[in-house]
Design an enzyme around this catalytic site. Structure first.
Site, PDB file in Angstrom:
ATOM      1  N   ARG A 238      32.649  56.434  29.213  1.00  0.00           N
ATOM      2  CA  ARG A 238      32.941  55.009  29.051  1.00  0.00           C
ATOM      3  C   ARG A 238      33.553  54.473  30.353  1.00  0.00           C
ATOM      4  O   ARG A 238      34.378  55.147  30.986  1.00  0.00           O
ATOM      5  CB  ARG A 238      33.926  54.779  27.900  1.00  0.00           C
ATOM      6  CG  ARG A 238      33.290  54.912  26.519  1.00  0.00           C
ATOM      7  CD  ARG A 238      32.301  53.771  26.235  1.00  0.00           C
ATOM      8  NE  ARG A 238      31.756  53.795  24.900  1.00  0.00           N
ATOM      9  CZ  ARG A 238      30.503  54.147  24.587  1.00  0.00           C
ATOM     10  NH1 ARG A 238      29.672  54.574  25.525  1.00  0.00           N
ATOM     11  NH2 ARG A 238      30.084  54.076  23.353  1.00  0.00           N
ATOM     12  N   ASP A 262      26.837  55.502  34.817  1.00  0.00           N
ATOM     13  CA  ASP A 262      25.946  54.915  33.801  1.00  0.00           C
ATOM     14  C   ASP A 262      26.696  53.909  32.938  1.00  0.00           C
ATOM     15  O   ASP A 262      26.076  53.172  32.172  1.00  0.00           O
ATOM     16  CB  ASP A 262      25.368  56.021  32.903  1.00  0.00           C
ATOM     17  CG  ASP A 262      24.355  55.493  31.890  1.00  0.00           C
ATOM     18  OD1 ASP A 262      23.418  54.787  32.315  1.00  0.00           O
ATOM     19  OD2 ASP A 262      24.502  55.757  30.693  1.00  0.00           O
ATOM     20  N   GLU A 267      31.254  46.059  31.000  1.00  0.00           N
ATOM     21  CA  GLU A 267      29.809  45.847  31.083  1.00  0.00           C
ATOM     22  C   GLU A 267      29.348  44.829  30.038  1.00  0.00           C
ATOM     23  O   GLU A 267      29.954  44.737  28.980  1.00  0.00           O
ATOM     24  CB  GLU A 267      29.057  47.182  30.919  1.00  0.00           C
ATOM     25  CG  GLU A 267      29.272  47.872  29.607  1.00  0.00           C
ATOM     26  CD  GLU A 267      28.622  49.274  29.560  1.00  0.00           C
ATOM     27  OE1 GLU A 267      28.819  50.064  30.488  1.00  0.00           O
ATOM     28  OE2 GLU A 267      27.937  49.539  28.562  1.00  0.00           O
ATOM     29  N   HIS A 285      23.673  51.763  31.748  1.00  0.00           N
ATOM     30  CA  HIS A 285      23.978  52.330  30.425  1.00  0.00           C
ATOM     31  C   HIS A 285      22.688  52.758  29.693  1.00  0.00           C
ATOM     32  O   HIS A 285      22.429  52.315  28.570  1.00  0.00           O
ATOM     33  CB  HIS A 285      24.762  51.320  29.573  1.00  0.00           C
ATOM     34  CG  HIS A 285      25.539  51.966  28.454  1.00  0.00           C
ATOM     35  ND1 HIS A 285      26.760  51.513  28.020  1.00  0.00           N
ATOM     36  CD2 HIS A 285      25.251  53.039  27.671  1.00  0.00           C
ATOM     37  CE1 HIS A 285      27.188  52.254  27.014  1.00  0.00           C
ATOM     38  NE2 HIS A 285      26.282  53.202  26.792  1.00  0.00           N
ATOM     39  N   ILE A 286      21.921  53.615  30.353  1.00  0.00           N
ATOM     40  CA  ILE A 286      20.673  54.096  29.733  1.00  0.00           C
ATOM     41  C   ILE A 286      20.784  55.566  29.319  1.00  0.00           C
ATOM     42  O   ILE A 286      19.774  56.217  29.071  1.00  0.00           O
ATOM     43  CB  ILE A 286      19.438  53.914  30.654  1.00  0.00           C
ATOM     44  CG1 ILE A 286      19.611  54.668  31.979  1.00  0.00           C
ATOM     45  CG2 ILE A 286      19.145  52.441  30.883  1.00  0.00           C
ATOM     46  CD1 ILE A 286      18.299  54.878  32.720  1.00  0.00           C
ATOM     47  N   GLY A 287      22.013  56.075  29.252  1.00  0.00           N
ATOM     48  CA  GLY A 287      22.195  57.491  28.928  1.00  0.00           C
ATOM     49  C   GLY A 287      21.401  57.949  27.716  1.00  0.00           C
ATOM     50  O   GLY A 287      20.767  59.001  27.727  1.00  0.00           O
ATOM     51  N   SER A 288      21.417  57.162  26.665  1.00  0.00           N
ATOM     52  CA  SER A 288      20.750  57.593  25.424  1.00  0.00           C
ATOM     53  C   SER A 288      19.366  56.982  25.264  1.00  0.00           C
ATOM     54  O   SER A 288      18.738  57.118  24.209  1.00  0.00           O
ATOM     55  CB  SER A 288      21.614  57.202  24.219  1.00  0.00           C
ATOM     56  OG  SER A 288      21.732  55.787  24.139  1.00  0.00           O
TER      57      SER A 288
HETATM   58  C1  DGY Z   1      26.634  54.899  22.117  1.00  0.00           C
HETATM   59  O1  DGY Z   1      25.861  55.138  21.189  1.00  0.00           O
HETATM   60  O2  DGY Z   1      27.858  54.928  21.986  1.00  0.00           O
HETATM   61  C2  DGY Z   1      26.020  54.522  23.409  1.00  0.00           C
HETATM   62  O3  DGY Z   1      26.895  54.686  24.469  1.00  0.00           O
HETATM   63  C3  DGY Z   1      25.593  53.095  23.334  1.00  0.00           C
HETATM   64  O4  DGY Z   1      26.750  52.294  23.197  1.00  0.00           O
END
Ligand code: DGY
Length: 319
Positions: A238, A262, A267, A285-288
């Site tokens: 985060r 990320d 943001e 923020h494209i991690g997932s």
């Molecule tokens: C999550 O699922 O917490 C991802 O970071 C998207 O906010």
């Protein structure tokens, strides 16, 4: 009669189809996130409110929800945007999407480590801006990750999945966590009871923890000064865990070699200082963000809700 679901975020088509197998769905977040007033105006008669991070399900919104709403499902693993105590007091069941984001986010952490270490931002710009003159031995030499020491802050599911992948790259893994893990989960990683102990050995530092009272602002100037000279910092957790001004100063001054980010504090606003730094490899923020993960997130929420209606427990129920 089919139950009804009110959705405040845009979703991939296959996930929308999935939700409509169980529910009559009102997709209210297709082009923008609805306000609290818009949610209240539209949600009468619905059984489930499905949100993700930009929708704050706070005490005030919860108090205004109609009696028909029995559950809140967050299409995320993080739950900082939900007031769980207020939800519990209101008799709402709350579900999230644990586990199913882990692999995608761990892959993204490796992408950030490699992108930062191998100067991907500069390399991409060189090529795309038509400035590349051809290969030379002095062109964009970065640092390798093989044989380096990786420090992980937060050794939950995500931290451990990152550690597994890092080992395959020949990295030695160190970690700091609220509690030491059992030996089988540690899988040879070295535990540091203090964050200071971890920082001192971390040639690569990966932040894989949520933003909590304990972690907010954790990576500040004082802590950055403890990292080895030329360390690389990655944040897949985060944004609020990092003090942006301090990280930017360390990157601009050469104290740190690079960063891979990320997630950002505040943001989608991003501290403007990062854009001036070629040694920052940034992703929005494209991690997932893989389609497999998005579909699995839909499935786990449906599973949790089915359990609720059947009077059963569910692994992803928060309250
Ligand atoms: C999550 O699922 O917490 C991802 O970071 C998207 O906010």
């Amino acid at each position: 009669m089919r139950r009804r679901m009110f959705v405040t975020c845009a979703l991939p088509p296959s996930v929308k189809t999935l939700l409509t197998t169980d529910y009559d769905v009102t997709f209210a977040g297709e082009t923008r996130v609805p306000t609290a007033d818009e949610i209240i105006a539209g949600i009468a008669g619905h059984d489930v409110l499905l949100v993700t991070a930009p929708t704050q399900v706070d005490r005030a919104l919860i108090a205004r929800l109609p009696d028909s709403v029995k559950a809140v499902a967050t299409y995320s693993v993080g739950n900082e945007h939900l007031d769980l105590a207020a939800a519990a007091a209101h008799g709402l069941a709350v579900f999230s999407t644990p586990d199913v984001l882990t692999d995608a986010c761990a892959e993204a952490a490796l992408l950030l480590m490699l992108g930062a270490a191998r100067r991907a931002t500069e390399a991409i710009a060189l090529l795309r801006e038509g400035r590349w003159q051809g290969w030379t031995p002095i062109q964009l030499n970065g640092v390798g990750i093989t044989g380096k020491r990786l420090g992980i802050v937060g050794m939950g599911r995500l931290g451990r999945a990152i550690a597994d992948r890092a080992r395959a790259f020949g990295m030695a893994v160190d970690y700091h966590n609220r509690r030491r893990l059992a030996e089988d989960l540690e899988a040879g990683a070295t535990y540091h009871a203090t964050i200071e102990g971890l920082l001192a050995v971390s040639q690569f530092l990966v932040l894989a923890c949520p933003a909590t009272e304990q972690t907010r602002g954790l990576l500040d100037g004082e802590h950055i000064a403890l990292l080895p000279e030329g360390a690389i910092v990655v944040n897949i957790g985060r944004g609020a865990v990092v003090v942006d001004e301090d990280l930017i100063a360390a990157l601009a001054g050469g104290r740190l070699a690079a960063a891979g980010l990320d997630v950002f504090d505040g943001e989608p606003a991003v501290h403007p200082g990062y854009f001036a730094l070629p040694n920052v490899f940034m992703l929005p923020h494209i991690g997932s963000a893989t389609i497999e993960t998005r579909e699995a997130m839909g499935r786990i929420l449906l599973d949790g809700l089915r359990a609720l209606w059947a009077g059963q427990s569910a692994v992803n129920r928060l309250v």
